[in-house]
Write a protein that holds these residues in place. Structure first.
Motif, PDB file in Angstrom:
ATOM      1  N   THR A 118       0.867  -1.173   0.000  1.00  0.00           N
ATOM      2  CA  THR A 118       0.000   0.000   0.000  1.00  0.00           C
ATOM      3  C   THR A 118       0.906   1.226   0.000  1.00  0.00           C
ATOM      4  OG1 THR A 118      -0.062   0.208   2.408  1.00  0.00           O
ATOM      5  CG2 THR A 118      -1.750  -1.214   1.372  1.00  0.00           C
ATOM      6  N   SER A 119       0.349   2.390  -0.289  1.00  0.00           N
ATOM      7  CA  SER A 119       1.157   3.611  -0.257  1.00  0.00           C
ATOM      8  C   SER A 119       1.663   3.872   1.162  1.00  0.00           C
ATOM      9  CB  SER A 119       0.361   4.802  -0.783  1.00  0.00           C
ATOM     10  OG  SER A 119      -0.827   4.977  -0.060  1.00  0.00           O
ATOM     11  N   TYR A 120       0.880   3.505   2.167  1.00  0.00           N
ATOM     12  CA  TYR A 120       1.305   3.698   3.557  1.00  0.00           C
ATOM     13  C   TYR A 120       2.410   2.721   3.936  1.00  0.00           C
ATOM     14  CZ  TYR A 120      -2.912   6.450   3.670  1.00  0.00           C
ATOM     15  OH  TYR A 120      -3.869   7.388   3.401  1.00  0.00           O
ATOM     16  N   GLY A 121       2.316   1.512   3.439  1.00  0.00           N
ATOM     17  CA  GLY A 121       3.342   0.516   3.723  1.00  0.00           C
ATOM     18  C   GLY A 121       4.682   0.878   3.113  1.00  0.00           C
ATOM     19  N   ILE A 122       4.676   1.349   1.865  1.00  0.00           N
ATOM     20  CA  ILE A 122       5.945   1.696   1.218  1.00  0.00           C
ATOM     21  C   ILE A 122       6.524   2.964   1.825  1.00  0.00           C
ATOM     22  CG2 ILE A 122       5.048   3.009  -0.760  1.00  0.00           C
ATOM     23  CD1 ILE A 122       7.908   0.399  -0.785  1.00  0.00           C
ATOM     24  N   ASP A 123       5.666   3.892   2.226  1.00  0.00           N
ATOM     25  CA  ASP A 123       6.134   5.097   2.911  1.00  0.00           C
ATOM     26  C   ASP A 123       6.828   4.711   4.224  1.00  0.00           C
ATOM     27  OD1 ASP A 123       5.887   8.203   3.113  1.00  0.00           O
ATOM     28  OD2 ASP A 123       5.184   7.452   5.057  1.00  0.00           O
ATOM     29  N   TYR A 124       6.214   3.829   4.980  1.00  0.00           N
ATOM     30  CA  TYR A 124       6.790   3.354   6.235  1.00  0.00           C
ATOM     31  C   TYR A 124       8.143   2.676   5.996  1.00  0.00           C
ATOM     32  CZ  TYR A 124       7.631   0.280  10.201  1.00  0.00           C
ATOM     33  OH  TYR A 124       8.221  -0.395  11.237  1.00  0.00           O
ATOM     34  N   LEU A 125       8.188   1.791   5.020  1.00  0.00           N
ATOM     35  CA  LEU A 125       9.413   1.051   4.723  1.00  0.00           C
ATOM     36  C   LEU A 125      10.542   1.980   4.290  1.00  0.00           C
ATOM     37  CD1 LEU A 125      10.493  -1.854   4.604  1.00  0.00           C
ATOM     38  CD2 LEU A 125       9.641  -1.989   2.269  1.00  0.00           C
ATOM     39  N   LEU A 126      10.232   2.943   3.457  1.00  0.00           N
ATOM     40  CA  LEU A 126      11.250   3.895   3.005  1.00  0.00           C
ATOM     41  C   LEU A 126      11.766   4.757   4.147  1.00  0.00           C
ATOM     42  CD1 LEU A 126       9.686   4.831  -0.407  1.00  0.00           C
ATOM     43  CD2 LEU A 126      11.975   3.879  -0.088  1.00  0.00           C
ATOM     44  N   ASN A 127      10.864   5.280   4.955  1.00  0.00           N
ATOM     45  CA  ASN A 127      11.297   6.083   6.106  1.00  0.00           C
ATOM     46  C   ASN A 127      12.132   5.264   7.077  1.00  0.00           C
ATOM     47  OD1 ASN A 127      10.272   8.927   5.975  1.00  0.00           O
ATOM     48  ND2 ASN A 127       8.375   7.831   5.547  1.00  0.00           N
ATOM     49  N   ARG A 128      11.756   4.031   7.273  1.00  0.00           N
ATOM     50  CA  ARG A 128      12.477   3.143   8.202  1.00  0.00           C
ATOM     51  C   ARG A 128      13.902   2.854   7.727  1.00  0.00           C
ATOM     52  NH1 ARG A 128      11.011  -2.909   8.875  1.00  0.00           N
ATOM     53  NH2 ARG A 128      12.601  -3.495  10.359  1.00  0.00           N
ATOM     54  N   THR A 129      14.133   2.928   6.436  1.00  0.00           N
ATOM     55  CA  THR A 129      15.457   2.604   5.893  1.00  0.00           C
ATOM     56  C   THR A 129      16.278   3.846   5.559  1.00  0.00           C
ATOM     57  OG1 THR A 129      14.454   2.271   3.706  1.00  0.00           O
ATOM     58  CG2 THR A 129      14.803   0.318   5.065  1.00  0.00           C
ATOM     59  N   GLY A 130      15.841   5.019   6.025  1.00  0.00           N
ATOM     60  CA  GLY A 130      16.654   6.220   5.895  1.00  0.00           C
ATOM     61  C   GLY A 130      16.192   7.234   4.882  1.00  0.00           C
ATOM     62  N   PHE A 131      15.280   6.866   4.013  1.00  0.00           N
ATOM     63  CA  PHE A 131      14.829   7.770   2.968  1.00  0.00           C
ATOM     64  C   PHE A 131      13.843   8.797   3.510  1.00  0.00           C
ATOM     65  CE2 PHE A 131      16.148   4.053   0.525  1.00  0.00           C
ATOM     66  CZ  PHE A 131      16.892   4.654  -0.477  1.00  0.00           C
ATOM     67  N   THR A 132      13.807   9.944   2.867  1.00  0.00           N
ATOM     68  CA  THR A 132      12.773  10.941   3.081  1.00  0.00           C
ATOM     69  C   THR A 132      11.875  10.882   1.860  1.00  0.00           C
ATOM     70  OG1 THR A 132      14.276  12.354   4.333  1.00  0.00           O
ATOM     71  CG2 THR A 132      12.308  13.401   3.408  1.00  0.00           C
ATOM     72  N   VAL A 133      10.609  10.615   2.056  1.00  0.00           N
ATOM     73  CA  VAL A 133       9.679  10.454   0.936  1.00  0.00           C
ATOM     74  C   VAL A 133       9.177  11.818   0.493  1.00  0.00           C
ATOM     75  CG1 VAL A 133       7.501   9.423   0.195  1.00  0.00           C
ATOM     76  CG2 VAL A 133       9.012   8.167   1.760  1.00  0.00           C
ATOM     77  N   GLU A 134       9.401  12.135  -0.781  1.00  0.00           N
ATOM     78  CA  GLU A 134       8.905  13.396  -1.336  1.00  0.00           C
ATOM     79  C   GLU A 134       7.446  13.283  -1.743  1.00  0.00           C
ATOM     80  OE1 GLU A 134      11.259  15.360  -4.264  1.00  0.00           O
ATOM     81  OE2 GLU A 134      13.125  14.908  -3.213  1.00  0.00           O
ATOM     82  N   TYR A 135       7.100  12.179  -2.395  1.00  0.00           N
ATOM     83  CA  TYR A 135       5.704  11.966  -2.754  1.00  0.00           C
ATOM     84  C   TYR A 135       5.466  10.507  -3.090  1.00  0.00           C
ATOM     85  CZ  TYR A 135       6.887  11.843  -7.746  1.00  0.00           C
ATOM     86  OH  TYR A 135       7.401  11.515  -8.958  1.00  0.00           O
ATOM     87  N   VAL A 136       4.220  10.103  -2.919  1.00  0.00           N
ATOM     88  CA  VAL A 136       3.741   8.795  -3.345  1.00  0.00           C
ATOM     89  C   VAL A 136       2.594   9.064  -4.295  1.00  0.00           C
ATOM     90  CG1 VAL A 136       2.637   6.635  -2.630  1.00  0.00           C
ATOM     91  CG2 VAL A 136       4.387   7.689  -1.168  1.00  0.00           C
ATOM     92  N   ARG A 137       2.656   8.476  -5.469  1.00  0.00           N
ATOM     93  CA  ARG A 137       1.622   8.699  -6.474  1.00  0.00           C
ATOM     94  C   ARG A 137       0.946   7.375  -6.809  1.00  0.00           C
ATOM     95  NH1 ARG A 137       3.813  11.118 -11.766  1.00  0.00           N
ATOM     96  NH2 ARG A 137       4.150   8.957 -12.322  1.00  0.00           N
TER      97      ARG A 137
END
Length: 145
Positions: A118-137
């Motif tokens: 889901t968009s929330y799951g990938i946002d969580y995974l990216l933040n957890r691994t150091g990334f800053t999410v600019e946008y999810v489309r």
């Protein structure tokens, strides 16, 4: 992918993590494109890869690439958090990852098909691994990050 390629300046280095048959290579002419894949899927031609590697242990030095692609790959790795941590490790400070993951898809590349996002799951995974999410489309059947 044309839109992504236009966002990456010429002469920048691009890692295609899970490149498969390196189908995106032509779009990145003028950039240092490196395709890497574990080459375990069926019905792909892996002869154009620059490196053969498990994405959980990339064979590159820290801070090597300006940008990374990971297109429809994370559903095929057993430990996507480790894979993303490795991509983060090899990106230069300020580097960008372009990621596409499925939300709804039939099983494919069996038996190497493990997750949907889901968009929330990938946002969580990216933040957890150091990334800053600019946008999810989100798009039909998949979420683009």
């Amino acid at each position: 992918m044309h839109e992504v390629a236009q966002q990456i300046p010429l002469s920048h280095s691009v890692l295609d993590a899970g490149a498969g048959d390196s189908r995106y290579r032509p779009l990145f002419a003028g950039r240092f494109y490196v395709g890497v894949d574990a080459a375990v899927g069926k019905r792909l031609e892996y002869g154009t890869l620059d490196a053969l590697s498990n994405l959980e242990a990339l064979p590159f030095r820290d801070e090597t690439f300006d940008a990374a692609l990971c297109m429809n790959v994370l559903e095929h790795v057993r430990r996507p958090d480790i894979c993303l941590s490795e991509i983060y490790r090899v990106l230069k400070p300020g580097g960008v990852v372009y990621l596409m993951v499925p939300l709804f898809a039939r099983e494919h590349q069996l038996p190497h098909d493990y997750y949907r996002y889901t968009s929330y799951g990938i946002d969580y995974l990216l933040n957890r691994t150091g990334f800053t999410v600019e946008y999810v489309r989100p798009e039909i059947g998949r979420a683009h990050v």
